[in-house]
Design an enzyme around this catalytic site. Sequence first.
Site, PDB file in Angstrom:
ATOM      1  N   THR A  39      76.288  40.363  21.164  1.00 45.70           N
ATOM      2  CA  THR A  39      76.369  39.948  22.560  1.00 45.70           C
ATOM      3  C   THR A  39      76.120  38.452  22.663  1.00 45.70           C
ATOM      4  OG1 THR A  39      75.660  42.104  23.368  1.00 45.70           O
ATOM      5  CG2 THR A  39      75.317  40.232  24.829  1.00 45.70           C
ATOM      6  N   GLN A  56      83.719  47.203  20.399  1.00 45.69           N
ATOM      7  CA  GLN A  56      82.590  48.109  20.560  1.00 45.69           C
ATOM      8  C   GLN A  56      82.477  48.520  22.026  1.00 45.69           C
ATOM      9  OE1 GLN A  56      78.267  46.972  20.380  1.00 45.69           O
ATOM     10  NE2 GLN A  56      78.360  48.086  18.439  1.00 45.69           N
ATOM     11  N   TYR A  78      70.910  52.146  24.341  1.00 38.35           N
ATOM     12  CA  TYR A  78      71.947  52.289  25.360  1.00 38.35           C
ATOM     13  C   TYR A  78      72.300  53.770  25.531  1.00 38.35           C
ATOM     14  CZ  TYR A  78      71.983  47.287  24.632  1.00 38.35           C
ATOM     15  OH  TYR A  78      71.595  45.972  24.510  1.00 38.35           O
ATOM     16  N   ARG A  80      78.531  53.310  15.486  1.00 36.45           N
ATOM     17  CA  ARG A  80      77.415  52.511  14.942  1.00 36.45           C
ATOM     18  C   ARG A  80      76.095  53.202  15.244  1.00 36.45           C
ATOM     19  NH1 ARG A  80      75.066  46.373  15.706  1.00 36.45           N
ATOM     20  NH2 ARG A  80      75.143  45.862  13.494  1.00 36.45           N
TER      21      ARG A  80
END
Length: 360
Positions: free
Chosen positions: A26, A99, A181, A228
């Site tokens: 990010t 992603q 997340y 991932r």
Amino acid sequence: MNQTLFTPTQFGKIALQNRVVMAPMTRNRAEVDGTPTDIMAEHYGQRGDAGLIVAEGAWPEVTGQAYCRQPGIETAEHVRGWRKVTDAVHARGGSIVLQIMHSGRIGSSQIKPAGVRSVSPSAIQAQGKIWTDAAGMKDFDVPHALSADEVRKAIAEHAAAAKRAVDAGFDGVELHGTSGYLSLQFLHSSTNQRTDEYGGNAASRARFAVECLAAMGDAIGIDRVGLRLNPGNTFNDTSDENSEATHAELMRQAAKLDIAYLHVMRALFEPSIDAFKLARENFGANLILNDGFNAESAEAALQAGEGQAVSFARHFIANPDLVQRMRLGLPLSKFDRNTLYTAGAKGYNDYAQADEIQTA
């Protein structure tokens, strides 16, 4: 040095010109509405000699936005912006996947558009704060607990995002299953207190991620879908009663789907877990290894059969020509931590190539 690191390989339909992978990072350089910018195209294009680039986590729909200036993959404008990125990478002979990152309860109403709420498997607020351009540091939102129908809608949104990613020129997608997340919120026992088919034992808590993978595979082909994972990860206030066993369960279910690859991070949060061994035993081949590698240790891991490729994050920030530097044994530049998440090209596109440094 044996050149295994610099030989081609294949993950499903995704071809790699070498086994040096750029990990997703990010960097907060998108427009406020999540549209990728021209400087993002330049940034990824500079690093296009990687065997594979995993582009930074993009929200599939705005409920899943975590950070200011984080890119999305929801709108036609997003698709057009990402197309510039993928074109720049493909022009260098590289492959690139996106992603897909739904943040779940990690976010703030000061970041999302008015009226858009944060969501989670259960209505449990994450402890901690997040930066907002509008109001500085703010507590994470108290999330809305998704109903079963809303869970299924979120899964469908992942599939739609995967289709848009391919429309934008990506060679595939990677489901973000780490760092607290949404997928990890479902997987971990501390954040998933549900009693329906998406909660309970580890197999049921893994259901959300597995159904996202399957739905994305139905949309674009399962041989273009990766995952991932980071066993033991407690980032963003998540924990599990038995992270090793829980991740092993998800790995086994993902392997049955025949996804393209598993991108597994070293278990720094819980050193007793050998994440790479866990992945080999429960997922099998087509592993991308991540965290703490340099050229020598990456080569050694590949020679030992621990995985099929190795991803690098921090080294790619300050070294756009990382593959060439590793190939020639050249020294690596260090990145400026102060510009990791700031807007603009400074600390993003102004790192020198090795030949420029030598000439100077």
